[in-house]
Motif scaffolding. Structure first.
Motif, PDB file in Angstrom:
ATOM      1  N   GLU A  23       0.802  -1.223   0.000  1.00  0.00           N
ATOM      2  CA  GLU A  23       0.000   0.000   0.000  1.00  0.00           C
ATOM      3  C   GLU A  23       0.833   1.271   0.000  1.00  0.00           C
ATOM      4  O   GLU A  23       0.461   2.268  -0.617  1.00  0.00           O
ATOM      5  CB  GLU A  23      -0.936   0.005   1.208  1.00  0.00           C
ATOM      6  N   HIS A  24       1.986   1.238   0.694  1.00  0.00           N
ATOM      7  CA  HIS A  24       2.720   2.482   0.909  1.00  0.00           C
ATOM      8  C   HIS A  24       4.176   2.447   0.456  1.00  0.00           C
ATOM      9  O   HIS A  24       4.822   3.493   0.451  1.00  0.00           O
ATOM     10  CB  HIS A  24       2.680   2.846   2.403  1.00  0.00           C
ATOM     11  N   GLY A  25       4.673   1.247   0.086  1.00  0.00           N
ATOM     12  CA  GLY A  25       6.070   1.148  -0.303  1.00  0.00           C
ATOM     13  C   GLY A  25       6.957   0.786   0.874  1.00  0.00           C
ATOM     14  O   GLY A  25       6.567   0.947   2.031  1.00  0.00           O
ATOM     15  N   VAL A  26       8.157   0.318   0.568  1.00  0.00           N
ATOM     16  CA  VAL A  26       9.074  -0.141   1.610  1.00  0.00           C
ATOM     17  C   VAL A  26       9.501   1.007   2.520  1.00  0.00           C
ATOM     18  O   VAL A  26       9.494   0.893   3.747  1.00  0.00           O
ATOM     19  CB  VAL A  26      10.319  -0.810   0.985  1.00  0.00           C
ATOM     20  N   ALA A  27       9.879   2.133   1.916  1.00  0.00           N
ATOM     21  CA  ALA A  27      10.418   3.247   2.705  1.00  0.00           C
ATOM     22  C   ALA A  27       9.397   3.787   3.703  1.00  0.00           C
ATOM     23  O   ALA A  27       9.755   4.186   4.817  1.00  0.00           O
ATOM     24  CB  ALA A  27      10.876   4.364   1.770  1.00  0.00           C
ATOM     25  N   ALA A  28       8.119   3.801   3.304  1.00  0.00           N
ATOM     26  CA  ALA A  28       7.081   4.380   4.170  1.00  0.00           C
ATOM     27  C   ALA A  28       6.523   3.391   5.179  1.00  0.00           C
ATOM     28  O   ALA A  28       5.769   3.779   6.076  1.00  0.00           O
ATOM     29  CB  ALA A  28       5.944   4.931   3.305  1.00  0.00           C
ATOM     30  N   ALA A  29       6.868   2.120   5.044  1.00  0.00           N
ATOM     31  CA  ALA A  29       6.350   1.099   5.963  1.00  0.00           C
ATOM     32  C   ALA A  29       7.191   1.088   7.237  1.00  0.00           C
ATOM     33  O   ALA A  29       8.292   0.529   7.258  1.00  0.00           O
ATOM     34  CB  ALA A  29       6.364  -0.271   5.292  1.00  0.00           C
ATOM     35  N   THR A  30       6.698   1.722   8.280  1.00  0.00           N
ATOM     36  CA  THR A  30       7.449   1.799   9.532  1.00  0.00           C
ATOM     37  C   THR A  30       7.099   0.625  10.437  1.00  0.00           C
ATOM     38  O   THR A  30       6.036   0.000  10.302  1.00  0.00           O
ATOM     39  CB  THR A  30       7.140   3.104  10.278  1.00  0.00           C
ATOM     40  N   LEU A  31       7.979   0.341  11.368  1.00  0.00           N
ATOM     41  CA  LEU A  31       7.716  -0.729  12.325  1.00  0.00           C
ATOM     42  C   LEU A  31       6.493  -0.402  13.177  1.00  0.00           C
ATOM     43  O   LEU A  31       5.720  -1.294  13.541  1.00  0.00           O
ATOM     44  CB  LEU A  31       8.941  -0.960  13.214  1.00  0.00           C
ATOM     45  N   ASP A  32       6.302   0.881  13.496  1.00  0.00           N
ATOM     46  CA  ASP A  32       5.124   1.283  14.272  1.00  0.00           C
ATOM     47  C   ASP A  32       3.842   0.958  13.512  1.00  0.00           C
ATOM     48  O   ASP A  32       2.870   0.443  14.092  1.00  0.00           O
ATOM     49  CB  ASP A  32       5.172   2.784  14.588  1.00  0.00           C
ATOM     50  N   ASP A  33       3.828   1.263  12.214  1.00  0.00           N
ATOM     51  CA  ASP A  33       2.649   0.975  11.390  1.00  0.00           C
ATOM     52  C   ASP A  33       2.397  -0.530  11.308  1.00  0.00           C
ATOM     53  O   ASP A  33       1.253  -0.990  11.346  1.00  0.00           O
ATOM     54  CB  ASP A  33       2.821   1.546   9.983  1.00  0.00           C
ATOM     55  N   ILE A  34       3.468  -1.295  11.173  1.00  0.00           N
ATOM     56  CA  ILE A  34       3.338  -2.748  11.075  1.00  0.00           C
ATOM     57  C   ILE A  34       2.809  -3.324  12.380  1.00  0.00           C
ATOM     58  O   ILE A  34       1.941  -4.208  12.381  1.00  0.00           O
ATOM     59  CB  ILE A  34       4.699  -3.375  10.691  1.00  0.00           C
ATOM     60  N   CYS A  35       3.310  -2.807  13.491  1.00  0.00           N
ATOM     61  CA  CYS A  35       2.826  -3.267  14.799  1.00  0.00           C
ATOM     62  C   CYS A  35       1.349  -2.934  14.964  1.00  0.00           C
ATOM     63  O   CYS A  35       0.560  -3.776  15.423  1.00  0.00           O
ATOM     64  CB  CYS A  35       3.626  -2.621  15.920  1.00  0.00           C
ATOM     65  N   ARG A  36       0.983  -1.718  14.593  1.00  0.00           N
ATOM     66  CA  ARG A  36      -0.416  -1.311  14.720  1.00  0.00           C
ATOM     67  C   ARG A  36      -1.310  -2.195  13.846  1.00  0.00           C
ATOM     68  O   ARG A  36      -2.369  -2.650  14.283  1.00  0.00           O
ATOM     69  CB  ARG A  36      -0.547   0.166  14.329  1.00  0.00           C
ATOM     70  N   ARG A  37      -0.877  -2.461  12.648  1.00  0.00           N
ATOM     71  CA  ARG A  37      -1.692  -3.250  11.724  1.00  0.00           C
ATOM     72  C   ARG A  37      -1.794  -4.703  12.167  1.00  0.00           C
ATOM     73  O   ARG A  37      -2.827  -5.349  11.961  1.00  0.00           O
ATOM     74  CB  ARG A  37      -1.095  -3.168  10.320  1.00  0.00           C
ATOM     75  N   SER A  38      -0.746  -5.223  12.755  1.00  0.00           N
ATOM     76  CA  SER A  38      -0.739  -6.635  13.162  1.00  0.00           C
ATOM     77  C   SER A  38      -1.283  -6.838  14.572  1.00  0.00           C
ATOM     78  O   SER A  38      -1.478  -7.973  15.006  1.00  0.00           O
ATOM     79  CB  SER A  38       0.685  -7.191  13.083  1.00  0.00           C
ATOM     80  N   GLY A  39      -1.506  -5.735  15.292  1.00  0.00           N
ATOM     81  CA  GLY A  39      -1.991  -5.847  16.660  1.00  0.00           C
ATOM     82  C   GLY A  39      -0.949  -6.396  17.608  1.00  0.00           C
ATOM     83  O   GLY A  39      -1.272  -7.087  18.583  1.00  0.00           O
ATOM     84  N   THR A  40       0.312  -6.091  17.314  1.00  0.00           N
ATOM     85  CA  THR A  40       1.404  -6.560  18.165  1.00  0.00           C
ATOM     86  C   THR A  40       2.192  -5.351  18.673  1.00  0.00           C
ATOM     87  O   THR A  40       2.067  -4.241  18.156  1.00  0.00           O
ATOM     88  CB  THR A  40       2.359  -7.484  17.388  1.00  0.00           C
ATOM     89  N   GLY A  41       3.021  -5.593  19.687  1.00  0.00           N
ATOM     90  CA  GLY A  41       3.890  -4.553  20.214  1.00  0.00           C
ATOM     91  C   GLY A  41       5.290  -4.700  19.654  1.00  0.00           C
ATOM     92  O   GLY A  41       5.643  -5.734  19.076  1.00  0.00           O
ATOM     93  N   LYS A  42       6.089  -3.664  19.864  1.00  0.00           N
ATOM     94  CA  LYS A  42       7.471  -3.703  19.355  1.00  0.00           C
ATOM     95  C   LYS A  42       8.251  -4.862  19.980  1.00  0.00           C
ATOM     96  O   LYS A  42       9.084  -5.483  19.327  1.00  0.00           O
ATOM     97  CB  LYS A  42       8.176  -2.380  19.685  1.00  0.00           C
ATOM     98  N   SER A  43       7.984  -5.127  21.264  1.00  0.00           N
ATOM     99  CA  SER A  43       8.713  -6.217  21.917  1.00  0.00           C
ATOM    100  C   SER A  43       8.411  -7.551  21.247  1.00  0.00           C
ATOM    101  O   SER A  43       9.301  -8.395  21.089  1.00  0.00           O
ATOM    102  CB  SER A  43       8.371  -6.282  23.401  1.00  0.00           C
ATOM    103  N   GLN A  44       7.141  -7.752  20.835  1.00  0.00           N
ATOM    104  CA  GLN A  44       6.784  -8.980  20.122  1.00  0.00           C
ATOM    105  C   GLN A  44       7.473  -9.035  18.765  1.00  0.00           C
ATOM    106  O   GLN A  44       8.000 -10.074  18.358  1.00  0.00           O
ATOM    107  CB  GLN A  44       5.266  -9.059  19.917  1.00  0.00           C
TER     108      GLN A  44
END
Length: 199
Positions: A23-44
């Motif tokens: 949807e947004h490209g590699v550069a724009a895909a942040t770990l925060d966005d991925i965590c939010r989308r997956s329903g996980t935390g950074k520690s996970q």
């Protein structure tokens, strides 16, 4: 060894990362966005991908590579008749038409680094598995007498090269015409081997 729940969580992170990248490209895909989308935390996320984003991108690249072959099934694994070959041809064209000019796998491999051993391994494994299944199909058709005087290894290599060439042009122009022409002419060639031998 991951538990069933752990494996599901890891895959959920990969799925979320893949969706963000498409949807947004590699550069724009942040770990925060991925965590939010997956329903996980950074520690996970770092539990499953301790090396961070590059390790996650490699996992997504492997997942995208697996999808290339999965999208061709069941036809790619059952190339025992001309009807099956035609169905496989349609599946390949449909897959790349849906993909259009964007190739998540190509972008991911480029981002990781085409010349890194890990990225090369993903690409090499995909092409080797794809070629092996094409070789098997050609060998089966030759054993049944439907294809004559064709070396399955060389024939599968040429077919895979034709597909990749057609896909490259599709990604540059948005048109699947060259991919369709390459597949159609190649399948006509395979069909004609029996007639040429008989003549």
């Amino acid at each position: 060894m991951l538990t069933k729940k752990g494996a599901a969580t890891r895959q959920r992170i990969i799925d979320a990362a893949g969706a963000e990248i498409r949807e947004h490209g590699v550069a724009a895909a942040t770990l925060d966005d991925i965590c939010r989308r997956s329903g996980t935390g950074k520690s996970q996320l770092f539990h499953y991908f301790p090396e961070g984003k590059e390790q996650l991108l490699l996992a997504v690249a492997q997942w995208e590579a697996d999808r290339v072959l999965d999208d061709q099934q069941p036809f790619l694994g059952q190339l025992t008749s001309w009807e099956a070959w035609d169905q496989w041809r349609d599946a390949v064209i449909d897959r790349y038409r849906r993909q259009g000019v964007h190739c998540p796998l190509g972008v991911l491999i480029t981002e990781i680094g085409r010349h890194t051993p890990a990225a090369q391994a993903v690409t090499r494994q995909l092409l080797e598995q794809w070629q092996r299944q094409l070789e098997t199909g050609i060998a089966r058709m030759r054993a049944d007498g439907r294809i004559r005087d064709v070396d399955p290894v060389r024939a599968a290599s040429a077919l895979l090269a034709a597909i990749q060439g057609g896909v490259t042009i599709l990604m540059s122009t948005g048109s699947s015409a060259h991919l369709e022409a390459a597949l159609d002419l190649y399948l006509d060639y395979l069909r004609d081997t029996q007639l040429r031998t008989a003549g």
